[in-house]
Design a protein around this motif. Structure first.
Motif: not given
Length: 220
Positions: A46, A49-51, A53, A55-58
């Motif tokens: 985990k 996040a590449s974005s 954000r 709250s998100r994960n890649d």
């Protein structure tokens, strides 16, 4: 050889540890260990996040047989459960389902499904996975069927069920959105010179049909 040997020792990849890998393509991946399957040599990491954000994960699935270097940056300190094996059966089922869905889509296209039907299907599958084709008909949750021309009146199923009511609302909203998009494209098209020219030439055919209408009225 050393990588595979390392990959065979599950203690090297405790869940929660921070691991950095360098693939054979010189791509560096660093993240927290979510799972490790020693049989398939698959490590799931985990990463932020590449974005960007928060709250998100890649989530990266790393095949350790394709990795040139692995380093454990930080061992997990809290007591952890044994690593989870990948549910390969579930993954295989998902792949098979996707292949079957592609086949059904080809069948639907061969059955002459209209662009409206294709657009509605894409709208439904954005939020609902259990939608499929049966010939030209869209079937959702195996209980609700939408037949051409794909309006709310064409939704069939148990009328008092939540599934039926939900799908009917989705179809109604989709129909309104499509009508609004078409109306806006007409407005923008009417301002173009070609559209104006077409409009100015339209009275010809209209007046030509009037005698026929009068004649029909007289014969009645």
């Amino acid at each position: 050889g050393s990588v595979l040997k390392m990959a065979g020792v599950s203690e090297c990849f405790n869940i929660g540890s921070i691991v950095a890998c360098k693939t054979c393509y010189e791509k560096e991946i660093e993240g927290e260990v979510l799972a490790f399957d020693p049989q398939t040599k698959m490590l799931i990491l985990k990463c932020p996040a590449s974005s960007g954000r928060p709250s998100r994960n890649d989530v990266h699935m790393v095949n350790l047989s394709m990795v040139s270097d692995v380093q454990v940056k930080r061992e997990a300190t809290a007591p952890l459960e044994p690593p989870q094996s990948l549910n390969l059966q579930r993954l295989n089922t998902r792949v098979r389902n996707q292949i079957e869905e592609k086949k059904r889509l080809v069948t639907a296209l061969a059955a002459g499904v209209s662009p409206e039907g294709q657009k509605l299907f894409l709208t439904i599958t954005k939020t609902i996975n259990e939608a499929t084709w049966q010939g030209p008909n869209i079937v959702v949750w195996n209980t609700v069927t939408i037949s051409p021309p794909y309006t709310a009146e064409n939704v069939k199923g148990p009328t008092d069920s939540k599934a039926y009511l939900h799908i009917r609302k989705v179809v109604e909203k989709h129909t309104k959105d499509m009508a609004a998009a078409e109306a806006s494209s007409r407005v923008s098209g009417a301002s173009s010179p070609s559209a104006q020219q077409q409009t100015s030439s339209s009275p010809g055919p209209v007046t030509a049909t009037q005698p026929a209408l009068q004649q029909q009225a007289a014969s009645n």
